[in-house]
Design a protein around this motif. Structure first.
Motif: not given
Length: 140
Positions: A83-84, A86-87, A90, A114, A118
Protein backbone atom coordinates in the motif's frame (compact mmCIF):
# COMPACT_ATOMS: atom_id res chain seq x y z
CA UNK A 1 -5.55 -12.84 9.00
CA UNK A 2 -8.97 -11.40 8.34
CA UNK A 3 -10.87 -12.11 5.17
CA UNK A 4 -10.24 -9.67 2.37
CA UNK A 5 -13.21 -7.30 1.88
CA UNK A 6 -15.00 -7.92 -1.41
CA UNK A 7 -14.63 -4.30 -2.54
CA UNK A 8 -10.88 -4.56 -2.00
CA UNK A 9 -10.70 -7.71 -4.12
CA UNK A 10 -12.67 -6.10 -6.92
CA UNK A 11 -10.57 -2.93 -6.92
CA UNK A 12 -7.24 -4.74 -6.82
CA UNK A 13 -8.18 -7.22 -9.54
CA UNK A 14 -9.44 -4.32 -11.66
CA UNK A 15 -6.11 -2.58 -11.09
CA UNK A 16 -4.20 -5.68 -12.17
CA UNK A 17 -6.30 -6.12 -15.32
CA UNK A 18 -6.21 -2.40 -16.17
CA UNK A 19 -2.46 -2.16 -15.71
CA UNK A 20 -1.88 -5.33 -17.73
CA UNK A 21 -4.00 -3.98 -20.56
CA UNK A 22 -2.22 -0.64 -20.48
CA UNK A 23 1.17 -2.35 -20.43
CA UNK A 24 0.34 -4.47 -23.46
CA UNK A 25 -1.27 -1.56 -25.32
CA UNK A 26 1.71 0.71 -24.78
CA UNK A 27 4.12 -2.02 -25.84
CA UNK A 28 2.09 -2.65 -28.99
CA UNK A 29 1.84 1.06 -29.80
CA UNK A 30 5.57 1.49 -29.31
CA UNK A 31 6.37 -1.33 -31.70
CA UNK A 32 4.03 0.17 -34.29
CA UNK A 33 5.55 3.62 -33.78
CA UNK A 34 9.05 2.22 -34.11
CA UNK A 35 8.22 0.35 -37.33
CA UNK A 36 6.80 3.38 -39.08
CA UNK A 37 8.94 6.22 -40.27
CA UNK A 38 7.39 9.37 -38.90
CA UNK A 39 8.85 12.79 -39.34
CA UNK A 40 9.38 15.05 -36.34
CA UNK A 41 6.40 17.33 -37.05
CA UNK A 42 3.95 14.42 -37.11
CA UNK A 43 5.49 12.99 -33.95
CA UNK A 44 4.97 16.33 -32.23
CA UNK A 45 1.32 16.27 -33.29
CA UNK A 46 0.86 12.75 -31.92
CA UNK A 47 2.42 13.63 -28.57
CA UNK A 48 1.13 17.18 -28.43
CA UNK A 49 2.17 19.09 -25.36
CA UNK A 50 4.66 16.62 -23.91
CA UNK A 51 8.01 17.73 -22.55
CA UNK A 52 9.55 14.28 -22.39
CA UNK A 53 11.07 12.42 -25.35
CA UNK A 54 9.00 9.54 -26.66
CA UNK A 55 11.32 6.69 -25.59
CA UNK A 56 11.56 7.93 -22.00
CA UNK A 57 7.81 8.39 -21.85
CA UNK A 58 7.15 4.81 -22.99
CA UNK A 59 9.74 3.36 -20.62
CA UNK A 60 8.34 5.30 -17.66
CA UNK A 61 4.78 4.24 -18.45
CA UNK A 62 5.79 0.60 -18.85
CA UNK A 63 7.63 0.64 -15.52
CA UNK A 64 4.65 2.34 -13.93
CA UNK A 65 2.18 -0.28 -15.12
CA UNK A 66 4.45 -3.13 -14.06
CA UNK A 67 4.70 -1.52 -10.61
CA UNK A 68 0.89 -1.25 -10.46
CA UNK A 69 0.59 -4.96 -11.25
CA UNK A 70 3.19 -5.95 -8.65
CA UNK A 71 1.78 -3.78 -5.85
CA UNK A 72 -1.78 -4.91 -6.58
CA UNK A 73 -0.67 -8.55 -6.50
CA UNK A 74 1.04 -8.11 -3.15
CA UNK A 75 -1.93 -6.17 -1.78
CA UNK A 76 -4.11 -9.11 -2.78
CA UNK A 77 -1.77 -11.27 -0.68
CA UNK A 78 -2.25 -8.92 2.30
CA UNK A 79 1.18 -7.25 2.29
CA UNK A 80 0.93 -3.88 4.04
CA UNK A 81 4.11 -2.46 2.50
CA UNK A 82 2.55 -2.67 -0.96
CA UNK A 83 0.00 0.00 0.00
CA UNK A 84 2.79 2.43 0.89
CA UNK A 85 4.70 1.69 -2.31
CA UNK A 86 1.50 2.16 -4.33
CA UNK A 87 0.70 5.52 -2.71
CA UNK A 88 4.27 6.78 -3.08
CA UNK A 89 4.46 5.74 -6.71
CA UNK A 90 1.06 7.28 -7.48
CA UNK A 91 2.20 10.61 -6.06
CA UNK A 92 5.39 10.53 -8.13
CA UNK A 93 3.63 9.31 -11.26
CA UNK A 94 0.83 11.87 -11.14
CA UNK A 95 3.38 14.61 -10.47
CA UNK A 96 5.34 13.51 -13.49
CA UNK A 97 2.18 13.26 -15.60
CA UNK A 98 1.29 16.79 -14.56
CA UNK A 99 4.76 17.92 -15.54
CA UNK A 100 4.91 16.19 -18.90
CA UNK A 101 1.42 17.16 -20.04
CA UNK A 102 0.27 20.69 -20.69
CA UNK A 103 -3.35 19.59 -20.58
CA UNK A 104 -4.55 19.04 -17.00
CA UNK A 105 -7.73 17.41 -18.35
CA UNK A 106 -5.61 14.40 -19.34
CA UNK A 107 -4.30 14.00 -15.79
CA UNK A 108 -7.55 14.49 -13.83
CA UNK A 109 -9.24 11.13 -14.63
CA UNK A 110 -6.14 9.24 -13.43
CA UNK A 111 -5.91 11.43 -10.35
CA UNK A 112 -9.56 10.82 -9.42
CA UNK A 113 -9.33 7.08 -10.05
CA UNK A 114 -6.17 6.60 -7.99
CA UNK A 115 -7.43 8.91 -5.24
CA UNK A 116 -10.52 6.71 -4.94
CA UNK A 117 -8.35 3.57 -4.83
CA UNK A 118 -6.14 5.11 -2.13
CA UNK A 119 -9.15 6.05 -0.01
CA UNK A 120 -10.65 2.57 -0.37
CA UNK A 121 -7.45 0.69 0.51
CA UNK A 122 -7.18 2.67 3.75
CA UNK A 123 -10.76 2.17 4.98
CA UNK A 124 -11.09 0.33 8.33
CA UNK A 125 -12.05 -3.07 6.82
CA UNK A 126 -9.02 -2.89 4.56
CA UNK A 127 -6.83 -1.85 7.49
CA UNK A 128 -8.02 -4.92 9.42
CA UNK A 129 -7.08 -7.07 6.42
CA UNK A 130 -3.62 -5.56 5.94
CA UNK A 131 -2.72 -5.11 9.62
CA UNK A 132 -4.00 -8.07 11.68
CA UNK A 133 -3.36 -6.26 14.99
CA UNK A 134 -5.43 -3.27 13.88
CA UNK A 135 -7.62 -3.35 17.02
CA UNK A 136 -4.55 -3.14 19.18
CA UNK A 137 -3.67 0.22 17.62
CA UNK A 138 -7.16 1.73 17.78
CA UNK A 139 -8.06 4.11 20.59
CA UNK A 140 -11.22 2.22 21.59
Amino acid sequence: MERRPIYLSLILWFLVLWATGCFLTLAWNYTLLKKTTIDAALTDEIFLGTRVPIIERFILNEVCFVLFIVTAKFMLDGENWARSVYVGWIILWLGFCGYKSWNIIQVLPNAFFHAAVIVLIFLPPANRYFVPDYKRFSAV
